[in-house]
Design a protein around this motif. Structure first.
Motif, PDB file in Angstrom:
ATOM      1  N   THR A 116     -36.546 -75.730 -26.492  1.00 17.52           N
ATOM      2  CA  THR A 116     -36.481 -74.754 -27.585  1.00 17.52           C
ATOM      3  C   THR A 116     -36.677 -73.322 -27.107  1.00 17.52           C
ATOM      4  O   THR A 116     -36.616 -72.387 -27.908  1.00 17.52           O
ATOM      5  N   ALA A 117     -36.944 -73.173 -25.800  1.00 19.16           N
ATOM      6  CA  ALA A 117     -37.114 -71.828 -25.279  1.00 19.16           C
ATOM      7  C   ALA A 117     -35.783 -71.083 -25.344  1.00 19.16           C
ATOM      8  O   ALA A 117     -34.710 -71.664 -25.156  1.00 19.16           O
ATOM      9  N   ASN A 118     -35.823 -69.777 -25.622  1.00 19.48           N
ATOM     10  CA  ASN A 118     -34.611 -68.944 -25.802  1.00 19.48           C
ATOM     11  C   ASN A 118     -34.134 -68.501 -24.428  1.00 19.48           C
ATOM     12  O   ASN A 118     -34.424 -67.404 -23.952  1.00 19.48           O
ATOM     13  N   LEU A 119     -33.392 -69.410 -23.754  1.00 13.33           N
ATOM     14  CA  LEU A 119     -32.906 -69.167 -22.400  1.00 13.33           C
ATOM     15  C   LEU A 119     -31.397 -69.353 -22.381  1.00 13.33           C
ATOM     16  O   LEU A 119     -30.851 -70.239 -23.046  1.00 13.33           O
ATOM     17  N   GLU A 120     -30.731 -68.494 -21.613  1.00 16.18           N
ATOM     18  CA  GLU A 120     -29.277 -68.641 -21.501  1.00 16.18           C
ATOM     19  C   GLU A 120     -28.955 -69.809 -20.593  1.00 16.18           C
ATOM     20  O   GLU A 120     -29.757 -70.220 -19.752  1.00 16.18           O
ATOM     21  N   ARG A 121     -27.758 -70.325 -20.725  1.00 13.12           N
ATOM     22  CA  ARG A 121     -27.326 -71.480 -19.941  1.00 13.12           C
ATOM     23  C   ARG A 121     -26.936 -71.028 -18.552  1.00 13.12           C
ATOM     24  O   ARG A 121     -26.358 -69.953 -18.359  1.00 13.12           O
ATOM     25  N   VAL A 122     -27.290 -71.876 -17.547  1.00 12.98           N
ATOM     26  CA  VAL A 122     -26.872 -71.635 -16.167  1.00 12.98           C
ATOM     27  C   VAL A 122     -25.420 -72.083 -16.047  1.00 12.98           C
ATOM     28  O   VAL A 122     -25.079 -73.229 -16.372  1.00 12.98           O
ATOM     29  N   SER A 123     -24.557 -71.163 -15.630  1.00 13.11           N
ATOM     30  CA  SER A 123     -23.126 -71.476 -15.622  1.00 13.11           C
ATOM     31  C   SER A 123     -22.431 -70.654 -14.566  1.00 13.11           C
ATOM     32  O   SER A 123     -23.009 -69.733 -13.971  1.00 13.11           O
ATOM     33  N   ARG A 124     -21.168 -70.981 -14.361  1.00 16.63           N
ATOM     34  CA  ARG A 124     -20.365 -70.204 -13.415  1.00 16.63           C
ATOM     35  C   ARG A 124     -20.024 -68.842 -14.016  1.00 16.63           C
ATOM     36  O   ARG A 124     -19.983 -67.849 -13.310  1.00 16.63           O
ATOM     37  N   ASN A 125     -19.724 -68.828 -15.307  1.00 17.26           N
ATOM     38  CA  ASN A 125     -19.540 -67.548 -15.985  1.00 17.26           C
ATOM     39  C   ASN A 125     -20.892 -66.948 -16.332  1.00 17.26           C
ATOM     40  O   ASN A 125     -21.877 -67.677 -16.525  1.00 17.26           O
ATOM     41  N   ARG A 126     -20.899 -65.641 -16.410  1.00 17.08           N
ATOM     42  CA  ARG A 126     -22.151 -64.958 -16.741  1.00 17.08           C
ATOM     43  C   ARG A 126     -21.885 -63.928 -17.835  1.00 17.08           C
ATOM     44  O   ARG A 126     -20.903 -63.188 -17.784  1.00 17.08           O
ATOM     45  N   THR A 153     -35.096 -72.069  -6.590  1.00 23.02           N
ATOM     46  CA  THR A 153     -33.915 -71.225  -6.823  1.00 23.02           C
ATOM     47  C   THR A 153     -33.938 -70.743  -8.270  1.00 23.02           C
ATOM     48  O   THR A 153     -34.445 -71.418  -9.173  1.00 23.02           O
ATOM     49  N   GLY A 154     -33.364 -69.543  -8.477  1.00 18.22           N
ATOM     50  CA  GLY A 154     -33.361 -68.993  -9.840  1.00 18.22           C
ATOM     51  C   GLY A 154     -32.589 -69.864 -10.817  1.00 18.22           C
ATOM     52  O   GLY A 154     -33.056 -70.144 -11.931  1.00 18.22           O
ATOM     53  N   SER A 155     -31.393 -70.327 -10.421  1.00 20.93           N
ATOM     54  CA  SER A 155     -30.594 -71.147 -11.327  1.00 20.93           C
ATOM     55  C   SER A 155     -31.267 -72.474 -11.582  1.00 20.93           C
ATOM     56  O   SER A 155     -31.291 -72.967 -12.726  1.00 20.93           O
ATOM     57  N   GLY A 156     -31.836 -73.083 -10.483  1.00 23.38           N
ATOM     58  CA  GLY A 156     -32.501 -74.368 -10.660  1.00 23.38           C
ATOM     59  C   GLY A 156     -33.693 -74.232 -11.568  1.00 23.38           C
ATOM     60  O   GLY A 156     -33.953 -75.094 -12.421  1.00 23.38           O
ATOM     61  N   ARG A 157     -34.476 -73.180 -11.328  1.00 22.37           N
ATOM     62  CA  ARG A 157     -35.636 -72.967 -12.175  1.00 22.37           C
ATOM     63  C   ARG A 157     -35.212 -72.793 -13.649  1.00 22.37           C
ATOM     64  O   ARG A 157     -35.848 -73.316 -14.543  1.00 22.37           O
ATOM     65  N   GLN A 158     -34.056 -72.053 -13.866  1.00 26.42           N
ATOM     66  CA  GLN A 158     -33.568 -71.870 -15.243  1.00 26.42           C
ATOM     67  C   GLN A 158     -33.162 -73.194 -15.841  1.00 26.42           C
ATOM     68  O   GLN A 158     -33.460 -73.488 -17.005  1.00 26.42           O
ATOM     69  N   LEU A 159     -32.526 -74.053 -15.017  1.00 23.16           N
ATOM     70  CA  LEU A 159     -32.107 -75.359 -15.522  1.00 23.16           C
ATOM     71  C   LEU A 159     -33.324 -76.203 -15.877  1.00 23.16           C
ATOM     72  O   LEU A 159     -33.343 -76.879 -16.918  1.00 23.16           O
ATOM     73  N   LEU A 160     -34.331 -76.215 -14.977  1.00 17.86           N
ATOM     74  CA  LEU A 160     -35.528 -77.009 -15.246  1.00 17.86           C
ATOM     75  C   LEU A 160     -36.273 -76.492 -16.463  1.00 17.86           C
ATOM     76  O   LEU A 160     -36.772 -77.275 -17.282  1.00 17.86           O
ATOM     77  N   LEU A 161     -36.339 -75.169 -16.598  1.00 21.22           N
ATOM     78  CA  LEU A 161     -37.022 -74.609 -17.765  1.00 21.22           C
ATOM     79  C   LEU A 161     -36.297 -74.972 -19.057  1.00 21.22           C
ATOM     80  O   LEU A 161     -36.936 -75.257 -20.068  1.00 21.22           O
ATOM     81  N   ARG A 162     -34.951 -74.927 -19.043  1.00 21.60           N
ATOM     82  CA  ARG A 162     -34.195 -75.307 -20.242  1.00 21.60           C
ATOM     83  C   ARG A 162     -34.422 -76.773 -20.579  1.00 21.60           C
ATOM     84  O   ARG A 162     -34.467 -77.155 -21.747  1.00 21.60           O
TER      85      ARG A 162
END
Length: 1009
Positions: free
Chosen positions: A182-192, A168-177
């Motif tokens: 230190t990667a420049n990634l936004e936080r997975v959240s309910r707000n966008r 999943t996109g959000s899961g992948r973002q969470l795992l990458l973070r």
């Protein structure tokens, strides 16, 4: 040892070791994978449920990596690094295969013991038996995979969870973070958070600009406004709240100022945290310096000036052309000057020179203003924050010129040579210098002053000014000033110096005072003429105008009279305003008392009689003769008009007689002076051996002719004022004019000895005229004293004014009583009512007139040189007391009580006036004594002072009785002084002066230039 062990055994040992290490690797790798991936899953969950700071997330992720490494080390790497020899492996196999217990280890040990006690045959047999048995052992069975199955399965399950989450996109973002904190990634959240501006993640902006940050936030409603986190390249950090956009829901804005080379920013909104965005600054082009070449106007004579400066301000003479070169910090594609002045705004394109960093243009300074330099690079980057530089077009300043000598107003003789010294300067250069001269109120004449060196920025003026060339006479007022003009036509003048032309002795101030007196008498005559026209409106028989059938005539004359009264009152008011100024200039005693008397009688006309006449005449304009108001207001009108006529004539006679006497005195004193001066100058010239003696005599004779002109002018004015003696005065004037013109003709020739007899002839004519005028001057002085004595009859003093109020109060009381009695007796009351209304109006007038007359008296007394502050204060307080008494009457106090108060006030005022008269006599005696002691050679010693003493004798004779009437002491002492020997001696001295010419100081103590 391996060389002696059975190959089968050795092979099986190696197979066991490989199997064991593989299983160890699987277990360790699975454990490490479980720990690492599990930690990542936990960190991802924590990142989802909690908003963590980046540093916190970095620490937790580092902890996962650290624990995974520790587990991997101890569970996998370290066991694999352990060295397993044959004995250890044999022992481990015996543990797993009990049937080989004690045999396998023994066989391995015996194979390695070369020095043992056992025979080689025994060892061989033992190894063969163990080899046959171990050959049948399967290592997979001995170390089955089920031993590490749980670890592998666990690792697989964790890996499957991670894979599922990563699908999943959000899961992948969470795992990458979690995996790369230190990667420049936004936080997975309910707000966008969506960045709307800037439209690039990494943007550039001009240095110093403000970059607008606009984001759109979706998801659950925000409890607080989004926060903009900014980190600058110098390490500083800033956090501010963003502003909501009312027009676009869910959008928020803020701004970042580009004050650093590198700026990173991040947005926090609800549970959302954006990635870090980058802003890089780009330097704008700016001006670093200027070169200015000033080309001044040709008329200024200045050479061009070149300046290299950091500031671009331009200051130069108006009309200067400036070659302006602008130096920039970087190449630009275009440059221009924006010039703004009070009258226009223009843009001028600059021209590129050899380098794209240098741009130039020639401009002309014509008016003040400011300019800015506008430049732009090829990329369109402009110098946004432009410095404003001033444009100052300095006007060709007005020249500066100062008159240093004479430093103040001076008095000089008509034949003097006066030195004029001045300094002139100009910022560019002087073109012309002039001396302007004006005699009295004539036109200005111009005398050019040469300037030796042209062009000159400064020049010192030194002139020897020959006053004789002015053709002016003693008493004339001469104004002179210096004027400087520069090449631009600007003009500057010095202050005007007043030069009063005087004789060697004769006081020009007396002539000036005579002119002031004439001006005041002119105003008095105008007021008297207006008053005469007013009184002549009515017939001699005023009662006939009030008979039935005369209504038209009465109304017409009353209307004309009321209209004429306005002009009459204004002219008397003008005369009253000029009196205080005249009082400050006259001597204490006779002159001050005479002017004060004229002012008091004129004030009574202005403030009392004329307003009362208006009060009585107003109803006569409209009411019919049968109206009781006509009779009430006309009662006493004829007597009032007689009083006005008498006072008016007395004021006119007194003022004109006084002026005629003073004119005669001035003319006589001037002629006596000229007579003695002529004798002295001719005697001096006759005895002088200097070759320039005749030139000096000519100058002095020319001055004498100017003084005779003054005498002629005074005699001309005197003749206009006389009746029976006018022909005699005119004849004297003609005689003097003839003699003067004869000498003037003689003076046109070069100076020579023939000037002596011509001058003596003029002196004889002057002496004869003085002897003829002397008895007339004495006669006019006595007439002036008589006219003043007659004027006293129209003056009832301050006490009299108060008594007039008392009489009006009692009259009003009587008319009120008569009206009340008529109403009580039911008798006709129109007439009593009219009488009462007039009595009330008359009382109002008397209150106002009395207070005004008291204040006028205080003003006149205050203006005198010998002013008595106590009497001035008491008179002003008496006026205030009248107001208090009136307030009591208005409040209901009985008329009898008010009349008693007014009587007391009048008596007190009478006492003050008598005491004040005694103080004035004392001041006059002291003033005359001072003049006799310190002004022994004054020109009025033989003319005005005898009149002053005669007035004092009269006052000394009249005042004792006034003191007795007022109940004051000192009458006997005053009579004794008036009849004493000292008074008689002074009287004889003054009487002799009226018959003899005065003795004058002919030459001034200070030599003329």
């Amino acid at each position: 040892m391996s060389q002696s062990i059975n190959p089968i055994i050795h092979g099986q040992l190696l197979a066991f070791r490989g199997r064991f290490r593989w299983l160890q690797f699987l277990r360790g790798a699975s454990a490490g994978l479980i720990v690492f991936l599990g930690g990542l899953l936990l960190l991802a969950c924590a990142d989802w449920f909690f908003v963590m700071e980046d540093r916190t997330r970095w620490m937790l992720s580092g902890g996962v990596y650290f624990v995974a490494l520790i587990v991997g080390w101890f569970a996998c790497v370290r066991p694999l690094l352990r060295v397993l020899d044959e004995r250890t492996l044999a022992a481990m196999i015996e543990e797993e295969a009990p049937e080989l217990r004690k045999e396998l280890l023994s066989a391995v040990e015996l194979a390695g013991d070369d020095e043992g006690m056992d025979s080689p045959v025994f060892r061989k047999k033992l190894q063969d038996r163990v080899a046959s048995r171990i050959q049948r052992v399967q290592m997979d069975g001995l170390l089955p995979s089920k031993r590490v199955r749980r670890w592998v399965v666990g690792a697989g399950m964790v890996l499957a969870v991670v894979a599922g989450l990563a699908s999943t996109g959000s899961g992948r973002q969470l795992l990458l973070r979690a995996l790369a904190p230190t990667a420049n990634l936004e936080r997975v959240s309910r707000n966008r958070i969506v960045l709307l501006a800037p439209d690039e993640f990494d943007s550039t902006a001009p240095e110093g600009d403000t970059v607008s940050i606009r984001v759109q936030v979706t998801g659950p409603a925000l409890e607080t406004a989004p926060r903009l986190i900014t980190e600058f390249s110098d390490g500083t950090r800033q956090e501010i709240s963003m502003d909501g956009d009312a027009a676009n829901e869910g959008e928020f804005t803020s701004a970042i100022s580009m004050t650093a080379d590198l700026i990173e920013y991040q947005v926090h909104a609800g549970d959302a945290v954006s990635r870090w965005y980058t802003l890089r600054s780009r330097r704008r082009p700016h001006v670093i310096s200027f070169t200015k070449v000033y080309h001044f106007p040709k008329y200024s004579g200045r050479k061009p000036v070149t300046l290299r400066e950091e500031a671009g301000d331009l200051t130069a003479l108006s009309g200067t052309e400036v070659e302006l070169t602008v130096y920039l910090d970087q190449p630009v594609a275009e440059a221009a000057l924006h010039i703004q002045t009070a009258t226009s705004t223009n843009t001028f394109t600059l021209t590129n020179s050899a380098s794209p960093r240098e741009w130039s243009r020639r401009i002309t300074l014509t008016e003040n203003g400011a300019y800015t330099v506008h430049v732009a690079t090829g990329e369109g980057l402009e110098n946004k924050h432009r410095a404003q530089y001033s444009l100052t077009a300095q006007p060709d300043l007005v020249p500066q010129i100062r008159l240093t000598a004479p430093a103040k107003d001076v008095t000089a003789r008509p034949e003097d040579i006066l030195q004029i010294i001045g300094e002139a300067e100009d910022d560019v250069g002087l073109r012309e210098l002039h001396q302007l001269v004006r005699v009295n109120t004539g036109a200005w004449t111009t005398n050019a002053i040469p300037i030796p060196q042209m062009p000159a920025t400064n020049h010192t003026v030194q002139l020897d000014w020959d006053l004789l060339k002015l053709n002016a006479k003693p008493g004339d007022i001469v104004l002179t000033k210096l004027v400087a003009i520069d090449h631009a036509g600007n003009r500057a003048e010095t202050r005007a110096v007043t030069l009063t032309l005087d004789s060697a002795l004769f006081e020009a101030t007396r002539v000036a005072a005579l002119n002031d007196q004439r001006n005041w008498v002119t105003v008095v005559n105008a007021a008297a003429d207006a008053t005469t026209k007013f009184t002549e409106i009515f017939p001699n028989d005023l009662d006939a105008m009030l008979l039935p059938g005369s209504d038209v005539e009465r109304r017409d004359k009353a209307a004309k009279a009321v209209t004429a009264l306005a002009a009459v009152q204004s002219t008397w008011a003008l005369a009253g305003r000029r009196l205080p100024t005249a009082l400050r200039k006259v001597h204490a005693g006779r002159e001050a008392a005479g002017l004060t008397l004229l002012g008091r009688v004129g004030g009574r006309l202005e403030l009392d009689w004329l307003p009362r006449a208006k009060l009585q005449l107003t109803p006569l304009q409209t009411a019919p003769v049968v109206d009781p108001k006509v009779k009430a207001h006309s009662a006493g009108l004829a007597d009032l008009l007689k009083d006005i006529t008498a006072a008016n004539n007395r004021v006119r006679r007194a003022a004109n007689a006084w002026l005629a006497a003073d004119e005669a005195a001035v003319a006589l004193d001037l002629l006596d002076y000229v007579s003695r001066a002529a004798v002295a100058m001719h005697r001096l010239a006759e005895n002088e051996k200097d070759p320039k003696a005749w030139e000096r005599l000519a100058r002095r004779q020319a001055s004498v002719t100017k003084e005779i002109e003054v005498a002629e002018a005074v005699l001309g004015e005197l003749a206009k004022r006389l009746t029976g003696e006018a022909d005699k005065v005119t004849a004297l004037q003609t005689q003097l004019k003839t003699a003067r013109e004869s000498l003037v003709e003689k003076l046109k020739a070069p100076p020579e000895a023939t000037l002596l007899p011509a001058g003596r002839a003029l002196g004889q004519a002057v002496t004869q005229a003085a002897n003829t005028l002397r008895p007339l001057a004495d006669k006019l002085g006595k007439q002036a004293a008589t006219a003043r004595a007659q004027l006293e009859k129209s003056n009832n003093g301050a006490a009299g004014a108060i008594r007039q109020v008392r009489a009006a109060v009692l009259k009003r009381q009587q008319t009120e009583s008569d009206l009340a009695k008529a109403k009580k007796d039911n008798k006709p009351f129109l007439k009593p009512a009219a009488n009462d209304a007039f009595a009330q109006a008359r009382l109002e007038h008397e209150w106002k007139a009395a207070q005004s007359r008291l204040r006028r008296r205080a003003l006149l007394e205050e203006a005198r040189r010998e002013s008595d502050p106590a009497f001035v204060s008491d008179t002003s307080r008496a006026a205030a007391a009248l107001g208090a008494v009136r307030a009591g009457l208005d409040a209901g106090r009985a008329a009898d009580a008010v009349a008693k108060q007014l009587n007391t006030l009048a008596d007190a005022m009478h006492t003050l006036e008598v005491a004040h008269q005694l103080a004035l006599i004392e001041a006059a005696i002291k003033a005359l004594s001072h003049r006799e002691r310190w002004e022994t050679k004054a020109t009025d010693a033989n003319s005005l002072r005898p009149r002053d003493w005669q007035w004092l004798r009269q006052q000394l004779s009249a005042t004792p009785q006034q003191l007795r009437d007022a109940g004051l002491e000192g009458a006997a002492e005053l009579e004794a002084a008036a009849r004493g020997g000292a008074a008689d001696a002074i009287g004889e001295e003054m009487k002799g002066r009226t018959k003899n010419p005065g003795v004058f100081l002919i030459e001034k103590s200070k030599k003329s230039h």
